[in-house]
Scaffold this active site. Structure first.
Site, PDB file in Angstrom:
ATOM      1  N   GLU A 256       8.392  36.943  27.852  1.00  0.00           N
ATOM      2  CA  GLU A 256       6.958  37.272  27.807  1.00  0.00           C
ATOM      3  C   GLU A 256       6.839  38.691  28.340  1.00  0.00           C
ATOM      4  O   GLU A 256       7.079  38.930  29.527  1.00  0.00           O
ATOM      5  CB  GLU A 256       6.163  36.317  28.705  1.00  0.00           C
ATOM      6  CG  GLU A 256       6.246  34.864  28.317  1.00  0.00           C
ATOM      7  CD  GLU A 256       5.534  34.557  27.014  1.00  0.00           C
ATOM      8  OE1 GLU A 256       4.813  35.438  26.502  1.00  0.00           O
ATOM      9  OE2 GLU A 256       5.715  33.447  26.494  1.00  0.00           O
ATOM     10  N   CYS A 289      -1.030  41.957  31.879  1.00  0.00           N
ATOM     11  CA  CYS A 289      -0.389  42.125  30.569  1.00  0.00           C
ATOM     12  C   CYS A 289      -1.364  41.870  29.426  1.00  0.00           C
ATOM     13  O   CYS A 289      -1.258  42.468  28.363  1.00  0.00           O
ATOM     14  CB  CYS A 289       0.807  41.192  30.452  1.00  0.00           C
ATOM     15  SG  CYS A 289       0.379  39.459  30.703  1.00  0.00           S
TER      16      CYS A 289
END
Ligand code: NAD
Length: 489
Positions: A256, A289
């Site tokens: 990720e 993010c």
């Protein structure tokens, strides 16, 4: 066990290996972004190759026990873990707030609870998981879900507690033993999590914590050929290193990674709601993010949008993460703050327009919320993740151009769209190339929904059953059975 007093909480600063606290001859310092010059908040054990070897051996032994437990027994421990997390909410929250300047009120109101929920959800999912069992081709066919083996879980410094629970819970639920390596800039909440595993009833070695520097002990862990899964959240650059180790040992690797999400505002949007949400991308000092860092606005609403955006941004309060009124806390580390500033300086030199902000605070690690109008879509600030309170502002002429601009980076983690048209929401949502799209909202996600990125934003999907699949090896068992007709499919 060595501990450090962090905001009145005794936080273990050693590794947890095979159910025992283990020190290292070397330590590294973690400091609080709230008072950087005060020196070390804690001196944490600095793992090395020998630590990694010891942790992997413990995880191999732990796997033999934990991986053999029936799902219901594992689920019981996971639920106890969830209860224990909730019972220590205040302690976890203050430690995270001191260690990486996460907003205390967000930790208490949302993130610790979501951490507990991760354990509870995976307890439910692993208990509910059913084996496929069907007759065909003269056989009974059964698909068995086998735990894969010891897993290395590597996490980043932003939202460290919640992200750790998110990655650890599915690995453990699947029956894998884990070695968790948290980030060296915010290692402390992981130590509280490790401490709770001892109370929750995990057998020794099922859950191991190794502290240290990524390039040292992190690299040693992922290179060990006894590891059967590697799951990583962090930057694309680190993912390339870890991916090479995963390739050497032929180990499934989930990643990720970073994002450069567009926040697209159409002319039919609720303009004030969109501008408010856009300004709130400065939340957590932009160290998120999923943030919609590229603001793309229909050219016809450029001026009213900017007016509303500045109004909302002006209302945000820079301060100490422990204070309720604070919206934007200091950045995690001076090096990171300086990297963010360097992006802004390069943008200035390249001819981009700094619309607001662009300065470091003189006496804290705050960075002034910054908006840049780039000279071109190729500008570095449009194409690269900055991971700080720096947003770009661009306009588009029509829906087709909005989609083209939204899809124009190498990243593909998330997007945010504002429109009041249901047709447009669906049309644009489907045209975006990324793992997650929010329309007229942000961040809220059902934990069973798939999560992950396209392009350099990641490999694979977490969330719900997707993470369980990653952590399992499926076996098809075919048993000759004359009662099954040969012509069944
Ligand atoms: P990073 O890649 O520098 O470090 C992440 C982790 O990897 C740390 O624990 C570090 O110690 C470890 N590490 C570093 N080098 C290693 C190596 N050679 N071998 C093994 N481990 C190593 O990332 P960061 O700066 O901590 O985090 C910020 C990045 O994470 C941003 O790009 C952000 O977008 C991304 N992120 C992504 C998500 C997501 O869910 N997609 C969530 C949070 C953060």
């Amino acid at each position: 066990m060595r501990t450090a007093d962090v905001g009145g909480v005794a936080v273990p600063v050693d590794h947890l290996i095979g159910g025992e606290w283990v020190g290292s001859s070397e330590t590294f310092e973690t400091r609080s972004p709230l008072d950087w010059d005060a020196g070390a908040l804690a001196d944490v054990a600095r793992g090395d190759q020998a630590t990694a070897d010891q942790a992997v051996s413990a995880a191999v032994a732990g796997f033999a026990e934990w991986g053999s437990w029936p799902a219901a027994k594992r689920a019981g421990v996971m639920r106890r873990m969830a209860d224990l997390i909730e019972s220590r909410t205040d302690e976890i929250a203050i430690v995270e707030s001191l260690d990486m300047a996460f907003l205390l009120r967000s930790m208490k109101a949302r993130l610790v609870g979501r951490g507990a929920l991760n354990f509870r959800l995976y307890a439910d999912l692993i208990e509910a998981a059913e084996e496929r069992d069907w007759p065909a081709k003269n056989m009974r066919n059964v698909v068995q879900r086998m735990p894969a083996g010891p897993a290395v879980v590597i996490t980043p410094w932003n939202a460290p507690f919640m992200l750790s629970t998110w990655k650890l819970a599915p690995a453990l639920a699947a029956g894998n033993s884990v070695i968790h390596k948290p980030a060296e800039w915010s290692p402390l909440s992981a130590a509280l999590l490790a401490e709770l595993t001892l109370e929750a009833g995990f057998p020794p070695g099922a859950y191991n914590l190794v502290q240290g520097i990524g390039e040292e002990v992190g690299a040693a862990l992922v290179a060990d050929d006894r590891i059967r899964r590697i799951t990583f959240t962090g930057s694309p650059e680190t993912a390339r290193h870890i991916g090479r180790s995963a390739a050497d040992n032929i180990v499934p690797f989930g990643a990720e990674l970073g994002g450069k999400g567009p926040l697209v505002v159409f002319a039919d949007a609720d303009l004030d709601a969109a501008a408010h949400r856009a300004a709130w991308q400065f939340d957590d000092s932009g160290q998120v993010c999923l943030a919609g860092t590229r603001i793309l606005v229909d050219v016809s609403i450029r001026e009213p949008f900017l007016e509303a955006f500045h109004r909302h941004a002006d209302a945000m309060v820079l301060g100490d993460s422990r204070q309720d009124e604070t919206d934007i806390a200091p950045m995690v580390h001076p090096d990171h703050r300086d990297n963010v500033h360097a992006f802004v300086e390069r943008a200035r030199a390249a001819g981009d327009t700094i619309v607001r902000g662009g300065t470091k605070a003189p006496d804290s690690l705050h960075y002034e919320p910054t908006l840049i109008e780039p000279a071109s879509n190729d500008s570095e600030v449009v194409q690269s993740e900055i991971f700080g309170p720096v947003l770009t502002f661009q306009t588009f002429d029509d829906e087709a151009e909005a989609i083209e601009m939204a899809n124009s980076t190498a990243y593909g983690l998330s997007a945010i769209v504002f429109t009041t048209s249901a047709e447009r929401a669906e049309r644009v949502g489907r045209a975006l190339r990324c793992g997650l799209v929010w329309v007229n909202t942000f961040l809220v996600r059902d934990l069973t929904a798939p999560f992950g990125g396209c392009g350099i934003s990641g490999i694979g999907r977490e969330g719900g059953d997707h993470a369980l699949e990653f952590h399992s090896d499926l076996k098809t068992l075919m048993i000759l059975d004359d009662s099954v007709s040969p012509d069944q499919p």
